[in-house]
Each structure stands twice: as C-alpha cells, then as structure tokens.
Design an enzyme around this catalytic site. Structure first.
Site, PDB file in Angstrom:
ATOM      1  N   HIS A  90      17.051  -3.839 -11.586  1.00  0.00           N
ATOM      2  CA  HIS A  90      15.879  -3.721 -10.724  1.00  0.00           C
ATOM      3  C   HIS A  90      14.816  -2.833 -11.368  1.00  0.00           C
ATOM      4  O   HIS A  90      13.614  -3.121 -11.278  1.00  0.00           O
ATOM      5  CB  HIS A  90      16.304  -3.131  -9.369  1.00  0.00           C
ATOM      6  CG  HIS A  90      15.181  -2.916  -8.425  1.00  0.00           C
ATOM      7  ND1 HIS A  90      14.621  -1.680  -8.213  1.00  0.00           N
ATOM      8  CD2 HIS A  90      14.476  -3.783  -7.641  1.00  0.00           C
ATOM      9  CE1 HIS A  90      13.643  -1.782  -7.338  1.00  0.00           C
ATOM     10  NE2 HIS A  90      13.536  -3.043  -6.974  1.00  0.00           N
ATOM     11  N   GLU A  93      12.958  -4.860 -13.893  1.00  0.00           N
ATOM     12  CA  GLU A  93      12.005  -5.773 -13.252  1.00  0.00           C
ATOM     13  C   GLU A  93      10.683  -5.056 -12.991  1.00  0.00           C
ATOM     14  O   GLU A  93       9.599  -5.608 -13.196  1.00  0.00           O
ATOM     15  CB  GLU A  93      12.618  -6.294 -11.954  1.00  0.00           C
ATOM     16  CG  GLU A  93      11.658  -7.056 -11.071  1.00  0.00           C
ATOM     17  CD  GLU A  93      11.849  -6.734  -9.597  1.00  0.00           C
ATOM     18  OE1 GLU A  93      10.836  -6.467  -8.928  1.00  0.00           O
ATOM     19  OE2 GLU A  93      13.006  -6.722  -9.132  1.00  0.00           O
ATOM     20  N   HIS A  94      10.757  -3.791 -12.533  1.00  0.00           N
ATOM     21  CA  HIS A  94       9.537  -3.015 -12.293  1.00  0.00           C
ATOM     22  C   HIS A  94       8.777  -2.757 -13.593  1.00  0.00           C
ATOM     23  O   HIS A  94       7.548  -2.798 -13.613  1.00  0.00           O
ATOM     24  CB  HIS A  94       9.899  -1.673 -11.636  1.00  0.00           C
ATOM     25  CG  HIS A  94      10.035  -1.749 -10.152  1.00  0.00           C
ATOM     26  ND1 HIS A  94       9.154  -1.162  -9.285  1.00  0.00           N
ATOM     27  CD2 HIS A  94      10.965  -2.365  -9.366  1.00  0.00           C
ATOM     28  CE1 HIS A  94       9.530  -1.394  -8.037  1.00  0.00           C
ATOM     29  NE2 HIS A  94      10.637  -2.118  -8.066  1.00  0.00           N
ATOM     30  N   GLU A 163       7.442   5.117 -12.684  1.00  0.00           N
ATOM     31  CA  GLU A 163       8.137   4.086 -11.908  1.00  0.00           C
ATOM     32  C   GLU A 163       9.337   4.648 -11.156  1.00  0.00           C
ATOM     33  O   GLU A 163       9.754   4.082 -10.148  1.00  0.00           O
ATOM     34  CB  GLU A 163       8.576   2.947 -12.823  1.00  0.00           C
ATOM     35  CG  GLU A 163       8.540   1.578 -12.172  1.00  0.00           C
ATOM     36  CD  GLU A 163       7.180   1.219 -11.600  1.00  0.00           C
ATOM     37  OE1 GLU A 163       7.144   0.456 -10.604  1.00  0.00           O
ATOM     38  OE2 GLU A 163       6.151   1.680 -12.120  1.00  0.00           O
ATOM     39  N   GLU A 170      10.446   3.072  -2.669  1.00  0.00           N
ATOM     40  CA  GLU A 170      10.933   1.773  -2.210  1.00  0.00           C
ATOM     41  C   GLU A 170      12.286   1.915  -1.521  1.00  0.00           C
ATOM     42  O   GLU A 170      12.556   1.256  -0.505  1.00  0.00           O
ATOM     43  CB  GLU A 170      11.044   0.811  -3.393  1.00  0.00           C
ATOM     44  CG  GLU A 170      11.473  -0.597  -3.012  1.00  0.00           C
ATOM     45  CD  GLU A 170      11.572  -1.522  -4.213  1.00  0.00           C
ATOM     46  OE1 GLU A 170      12.163  -2.611  -4.057  1.00  0.00           O
ATOM     47  OE2 GLU A 170      11.063  -1.170  -5.301  1.00  0.00           O
TER      48      GLU A 170
END
Length: 478
Positions: A90, A93-94, A163, A170
């Site tokens: 994940h 992906e960011h 990030e 998130e």
C-alpha cells in the site's frame, strides 16, 4: 477493502413523432428490433488476450466509445507480505504518483490534468492496481505514464517521509469507517496467524519504519512480467495496445533474485473477536463461515445462496414484500438497521457471511434469524426461490458492468484470478445450471455444523457467546 466482488450494455433508439401513426410505428419498431437478453449477452464485444514473450499479458474489450480505461493489474498485495514489512504494498501504491526519473510529481499531475484524464490506484489483499481513464486518443500516453510510474519511480526520501503522514491520517480515517474496522477484525480472527490476517495498510510501527530499500525490494520481488496484466476497455484497439505493451513493458524481467514468491496457504480458524464499547449507539457485527476461492466450482452456488440472503436497509423502506426471507424478518420484527450478505473470495479460500448494524437489544434476535436462514438454505430452500435469486444475481452482475472502468476492472481481476475472462454466455449458463438441490448441497458443505468466525464492535453485550453461536450451526433432526 477487500474486496466485495461481468458486464453488458445496449442502446435502444427512440423514434419521436407527434402523430398517432408515428407512435404506433415506433412501438412496432421497438417490438421487432429490441434485442433479447440472450442476444445481448452473446453480442458483447470479444475480450482479446495476448501474451508477450516475457509473460506480460494484454487483455482488452473494444466497445467503440470515445473514452477508455487502461490499467495494470498486478498479482501482488498484502498477502505477499510478512509482519516485518506489512503495509509496504500500500505504501508503494502511494509512492507511485510522487515522481519518476522522467517526470517530477508536478509534471505528472499537470500532464494528467492537461489530458483531462484521471489516474488512480488501490491495493487489496491479493492485488495492486494502477489505472487511468482518458479519451480514446490519449490511450498511448496513458499507457506510457502507467509504465513510467511502476518502472521508474524515484522513491525519494523526502517524498517517503511526507507520505508516512498521509498514510497515518488515512489509517485514522479508516478507523472511523466501522465496516472497514469490522472486516479487518474478521480477517484477523478467521485467518489468525496467517498473511490474510494482516491489515492492508499495515500497523502504525511499520508505516513509521518502512524505508526506500523495502519499497525497492518489493518491486524487484513482485513486479515481474508474468504477474502483470495490462487491461483495457472502452475505445481501445487491441493490436495497438499490444504494440504499446511491447514498447513499454517488453523489457520487464521474468527472473527472480531469490526464490519465486508463492502464496502460502492461509488456514481458516473458527473463532470470535469483540470490542465492546457501550458509548456507541449501534452494534456492528459480522458473522461468517469459510467460503471458497475464485475458481472453485462451488463459488457459483454460494453466490446464489448469498443472493438469497440479500441485503436490506431501514432507510430504504420496503422489506415486507422482498424476496429475502431475512429482510422480511428484519422489517417485520424491527431486528436491525441494515444487513448485507457478502462473499469475499481469495485464490484458495474465502469468507461467506452477513454484516449487520443493529440496536444493542436487537443483536441476539438478529443473530438467531441469520442462523435460522442459513439452516433453511441447507435444508429447505425451494426451486422458485433459487430461480428468483439466479435472475437477481444475473441482473446485479450486469449492472456492475456499466462503463469502461468497471469492465476494465472485471477484465484485469478475472485475468489474475482465472487466467482468462469468462464470457457472459458461459457465466449465464453456469448460473442457470444451479438448482435448489445444488444450493442445499453447497450450503451443507460450507455452513451446516461448521465453525463460524464472528467479529463485533460497539454495544455487543447481547451478542451470544461463541459456543452458543457454534451450537446453532445445525438443526437436530428427529
């Protein structure tokens, strides 16, 4: 999330006329030219598939519309992680949109904006996806950008640090989505001690410690030609897409530095987990049994059974006259605020059950009715009920394929799960072959006298203890 899982479209022309004869002619034309359901699913554009020499696959459906969706479906997700690097898929992906060797983050964002396109990505437990929606004429540029972000991302240290904060925020947002929380708990208890138990986003300590080397190692381990599918739908020319793939992905490696990554079997464990919080107004509960993987023959009967349980929400009204026996009970006895049946599939296992939201005092009765309906599926479901459920299942699958993006997603997912895209007539025939006996037999194999998995959050005092739930997984027959 994991996921919660086939498409066709048609155009009916309407003739307008102010005269009575014109209206009659219009009705006659529609009655003679309107395609039947069977004709419609047969006339869906072909899904063409090509495999490059390095194992990279291209699959597309050209429907001739002016827009298109193209994307990369990668056979890699959180299931391929361990406790030390959980969350890296994940995180990667960011990082894909934070700049490459050829484009800065600003250049990438401006290029997408100037095309009027949309670029997005998501990570599941078994797949990572990057896709773009654009005009038909911009497909070559979209494919080139997708190739750039998965092969040439700079993974800059400053961007990685920024990030971290984004992903931690998130995670906080996910904590407010109780359905996401419940399904994370459900996986944690049902697959305890295995990779499927770990959350997709990873634990906070991993997010704070993941480094550039971890991201690079994940790319070099998993982003290989045979594990990637370039899928396209809408205004896409397959031959042109193959040429673009040859140009941009032809050099993707097939060799692994270490041993070839393989899925480790994830053992299912019947068990329960609850997080009691009496300050919350409603209880959120999921109750399930172990289902089957995508390609298992029993998946279609379990999908029909899933449709028979159905879903219901108090805010939508109705319920007394629905085909779902559980919805009728929930409506008439005011058992819950909402419920939804689910059939979550993975490569070799799955979770089949019901997620519900109920008042604290309604929990026990709702669990009782869910289990009663499960036993009904195993022993007494009728042909007329199954026939209605099969029609509803077909309708739902076709409605989910409305637009180039859902079609593209269906192509990419099926290529990874089945190695091909199942034609709609074949899927239709497989659903038609299901009888009430098929459903009863399948439900008996996976539900009757099996150990369930249970997850609950909120005021769950009235949730029966696990042993009591387990003893309600069968009927004593006299």
């Amino acid at each position: 999330m994991a996921s919660w899982l086939s498409r066709t479209s048609g155009i009916l022309s309407r003739l307008a006329s102010s005269s009575q004869s014109g209206r009659h002619a219009s009705r006659r034309l529609r009655s003679t030219q309107t395609a039947s359901y069977q004709q419609t699913i047969v006339n869906v554009p072909e899904t063409r598939v090509t495999t490059l020499s390095n194992g990279f696959r291209i699959a597309s459906e050209d429907s001739g519309i002016p827009t298109a969706t193209v994307g990369l479906w990668i056979d890699a997700g959180s299931r391929y992680e361990n406790q030390q690097n959980n969350g890296v898929a994940h995180f990667l992906e960011h990082m894909a949109f934070k700049g490459t060797k050829n484009r800065s983050q600003m250049d990438l964002e401006l290029e997408i904006e100037n095309m009027g396109a949309h670029l997005n990505a998501y990570t599941s437990r078994e797949q990572t996806v990057y896709y773009a929606k654009c005009f038909e004429s911009d497909v070559p540029k979209a494919v080139e950008i997708l190739a750039d972000i998965i092969q040439n991302s700079t993974l800059g240290e400053n961007e990685i640090e920024r990030e971290r904060g984004v992903i931690l925020r998130e995670m906080q947002e996910v904590e407010t989505n109780l359905q996401e929380v419940i399904f994370d708990h459900l996986h944690a208890t049902a697959y305890q001690g295995t990779a499927l138990a770990e959350p997709i986003l990873g634990p906070t300590e991993n997010i704070r410690s993941i480094a550039k080397a971890d991201l690079q190692d994940y790319i070099s381990t998993h982003y290989k030609g045979p594990r990637i599918v370039l899928a396209g739908a809408g205004g896409v020319n397959h031959d042109e897409l193959v040429k673009l793939a040859e140009k941009h992905f032809g050099n993707l490696g097939t060799e692994y530095e270490n041993e070839i990554p393989a899925l480790t079997p994830c053992r299912y464990t019947g068990s329960g987990i609850t997080v009691r919080d009496d300050k919350m107004p409603l209880a959120h509960i999921a109750l399930c049994v172990e289902g089957v993987g995508w390609a298992h023959p029993d998946n279609i009967p379990l999908m029909v059974a899933n449709t028979l349980i159905g879903s219901w929400d108090r805010s939508y009204g109705g319920g007394a006259n629905t085909s779902s026996r559980l919805a009728k009970a929930a409506f008439e006895d005011n058992l819950c605020h909402s419920f939804q049946a689910f059939n979550t599939c993975y490569t070799d296992t799955g979770l089949w059950g019901v997620y519900m939201v109920a008042d604290p005092l309604g929990v026990e009765d709702m669990v009782y009715h869910i289990q009663q309906q499960w036993m009904y599926l195993c022993t007494s479901v009728t042909e007329s009920e199954v026939s209605r459920a099969k029609n509803l299942l077909k309708t739902n699958m076709l409605l989910q394929l409305d637009g180039s993006t859902p079609i593209c997603e269906d192509i990419g997912r099926q290529m990874l799960c089945y190695g091909r895209r199942i034609p709609l007539p074949e899927l239709d025939a497989r659903i038609d072959s299901i009888s009430a006996k098929t459903v009863r037999d399948a439900c008996t194999r996976y539900i009757y006298d099996k150990c369930p998995a249970v997850a609950g959050v909120g005021p769950v005092e009235q949730l029966p203890d696990y042993n009591r739930i387990r003893t309600s997984m069968y009927w004593i027959r006299l």
